[in-house]
Design an enzyme around this catalytic site. Sequence first.
Site, PDB file in Angstrom:
ATOM      1  N   THR A 244      28.130  37.761  41.536  1.00  0.00           N
ATOM      2  CA  THR A 244      27.902  38.522  40.675  1.00  0.00           C
ATOM      3  C   THR A 244      26.554  37.857  39.677  1.00  0.00           C
ATOM      4  OG1 THR A 244      31.211  39.232  40.761  1.00  0.00           O
ATOM      5  CG2 THR A 244      29.460  39.211  38.123  1.00  0.00           C
TER       6      THR A 244
ATOM      7  N   CYS B 202      37.177  36.364  38.118  1.00  0.00           N
ATOM      8  CA  CYS B 202      35.920  37.166  38.326  1.00  0.00           C
ATOM      9  C   CYS B 202      36.424  37.706  36.340  1.00  0.00           C
ATOM     10  CB  CYS B 202      36.183  38.573  38.944  1.00  0.00           C
ATOM     11  SG  CYS B 202      36.019  38.116  40.076  1.00  0.00           S
TER      12      CYS B 202
HETATM   13  C1  UGA Z   1      38.658  41.686  39.652  1.00  0.00           C
HETATM   14  C2  UGA Z   1      37.912  43.409  40.065  1.00  0.00           C
HETATM   15  O1  UGA Z   1      39.068  44.485  40.171  1.00  0.00           O
HETATM   16  C3  UGA Z   1      37.291  43.690  41.473  1.00  0.00           C
HETATM   17  O2  UGA Z   1      36.560  45.218  41.586  1.00  0.00           O
HETATM   18  C4  UGA Z   1      36.322  42.972  41.821  1.00  0.00           C
HETATM   19  O3  UGA Z   1      35.485  42.533  42.431  1.00  0.00           O
HETATM   20  C5  UGA Z   1      36.682  41.443  41.098  1.00  0.00           C
HETATM   21  O4  UGA Z   1      37.395  41.287  40.114  1.00  0.00           O
HETATM   22  C6  UGA Z   1      35.628  40.470  41.287  1.00  0.00           C
HETATM   23  O5  UGA Z   1      34.402  40.569  40.414  1.00  0.00           O
HETATM   24  O6  UGA Z   1      35.321  39.744  42.506  1.00  0.00           O
HETATM   25  P1  UGA Z   1      40.562  40.768  41.056  1.00  0.00           P
HETATM   26  O7  UGA Z   1      39.724  39.254  40.184  1.00  0.00           O
HETATM   27  O8  UGA Z   1      40.803  40.478  42.611  1.00  0.00           O
HETATM   28  O9  UGA Z   1      39.487  41.870  41.300  1.00  0.00           O
HETATM   29  O10 UGA Z   1      41.615  40.927  40.631  1.00  0.00           O
HETATM   30  P2  UGA Z   1      42.385  42.342  39.993  1.00  0.00           P
HETATM   31  O11 UGA Z   1      43.232  43.371  40.640  1.00  0.00           O
HETATM   32  O12 UGA Z   1      41.314  42.688  39.303  1.00  0.00           O
HETATM   33  O13 UGA Z   1      43.449  41.419  38.945  1.00  0.00           O
HETATM   34  C7  UGA Z   1      42.654  41.111  37.741  1.00  0.00           C
HETATM   35  C8  UGA Z   1      43.244  40.464  36.903  1.00  0.00           C
HETATM   36  O14 UGA Z   1      44.434  41.764  36.157  1.00  0.00           O
HETATM   37  C9  UGA Z   1      45.424  40.000  37.516  1.00  0.00           C
HETATM   38  O15 UGA Z   1      45.734  38.725  36.392  1.00  0.00           O
HETATM   39  C10 UGA Z   1      46.439  41.202  37.222  1.00  0.00           C
HETATM   40  O16 UGA Z   1      47.664  40.556  37.371  1.00  0.00           O
HETATM   41  C11 UGA Z   1      46.040  41.961  36.036  1.00  0.00           C
HETATM   42  N1  UGA Z   1      46.020  43.104  35.549  1.00  0.00           N
HETATM   43  C12 UGA Z   1      46.231  44.453  36.302  1.00  0.00           C
HETATM   44  C13 UGA Z   1      46.811  43.052  34.749  1.00  0.00           C
HETATM   45  O17 UGA Z   1      47.321  42.515  34.409  1.00  0.00           O
HETATM   46  N2  UGA Z   1      47.070  44.572  34.761  1.00  0.00           N
HETATM   47  C14 UGA Z   1      47.193  45.885  35.252  1.00  0.00           C
HETATM   48  O18 UGA Z   1      47.343  46.884  34.993  1.00  0.00           O
HETATM   49  C15 UGA Z   1      45.946  45.103  37.202  1.00  0.00           C
END
Ligand code: UGA
Length: 434
Positions: free
Chosen positions: A121, A260
């Site tokens: 990124t 991220c």
């Molecule tokens: C995120 C993006 O979703 C990916 O598409 C991207 O490739 C990645 O960053 C990156 O830039 O490398 P990630 O960090 O693995 O992926 O995690 P997510 O599943 O997106 O969750 C991020 C945060 O949001 C977590 O703390 C999760 O608990 C929180 N979250 C997610 C919520 O609080 N509510 C939700 O409904 C969804």
Amino acid sequence: MKITFVGTGYVGLVSGVMMSHLGHEVICLDVDKNKIDLLKNKKLPIFEHGLQEYLDKYSDTNRLKFVDCYDEKISDSECVFITVGTPPKKDGEADLSGIFSSIKQLCQYTNQDCYFIIKSTVPPGTCESIQKFIYDQGYKNEIISNPEFLREGSAVEDFIKPDRIIVGKQSQKAIEVMRNIYKPLLEQGIKIVETDLSTAELIKYTSNSFLATKIAFINEISDLCEAVGADIVKLTQGVGLDGRIGNKFFNPGPGFGGSCFPKDILALQKLAKKADSDFLVLDAVIKSNTHRPQIMLKKILDALGGSVNDKNIGILGLTYKAKTDDIRSSPAVAIIELLKAQRANIVAYDPEGMLKAKQYFKDLVCAKSALEAIANADAMVILTEWPEFTLLDFNKVKELMNTPIIIDLRNILEPDKMSKIGFKYYSLGRKNVC
Ligand code: UGA
């Protein structure tokens, strides 16, 4: 095709291993010799569901190799994916030094018709400056931007079934190369979106920042639900069924974390400032998420009559989300720090995150199981949505606890069920059951 991946972090390792699954001959290069030694022995340095199976399968073929230095082994690569880290500097700007130093080495060891594909990124304009850097060194390798959207914990599935593939390119030849690389996915109907370099780079920041905004928004709506007596579950259903909004990334929680979202929103804020462009929404998202642990603390204090001083708190979940061992920017870490400052006695349990959490908090008391963490507890606080927490025998949990209080900051339990068993149950955006 012969493909090299530079950097074996989450993105590089998952993409590298999975590219061999698409039929390519892949070399994964990382200067961290320990990591490469592990991988050569088919051991994963990261926790990623489903990846081991592919590592085992392709390590035994000539499709997947691991090397720990830049040398002639990579000289016949047709393209190199650069997946090295871009950690935030003190001021929030992305540190690109790792990318430039790997480009310098790659120029020396690959042919001039080898494409360099940036998956890390990076802020808009970076690929252009890398291209200039290459020309200035007297080389001709062409830069392509191909940002990644894998999520930790579901990265294998995300690789096989991406929503789209973004390609920022400078020539028609480059797009043909990318079509060849992703051919098996394109045959399944996955679409490539072709753009210029800067647009591709900005798509990645926009996607992560938009998702972060959606979460911060629903977090604050859930606070409002509590204030006016509305129900967040019904609300997200009612709102999320609008196809323009959608119900994904719409679950309230203790704040978004990981390596991220927090990093990328800061980098985008920095980028906007540099461009002298206001980004007031993003400023508010950053503020909202930074403040979230305080709101969670207040919730815990309220449930415990205003103080946690010398109270035993059983913490379930340390990772920033389920299905990972990662605790980077985990809201659990911030909330535990606040609870400790209020002199709570913490015992924590996480199915995968305790090793990393212990490196972070030298004095964190960890239990071997969820039941051990909540034994004699004055309250249970759920901070990560691990499925195993929903499967606990809650009659047993009640017997083991000092006082039957549950504060569920991921809304994974059923209020009615908890009430019937005799718990005082507090969750997000739903009526408390006392
Ligand atoms: C995120 C993006 O979703 C990916 O598409 C991207 O490739 C990645 O960053 C990156 O830039 O490398 P990630 O960090 O693995 O992926 O995690 P997510 O599943 O997106 O969750 C991020 C945060 O949001 C977590 O703390 C999760 O608990 C929180 N979250 C997610 C919520 O609080 N509510 C939700 O409904 C969804």
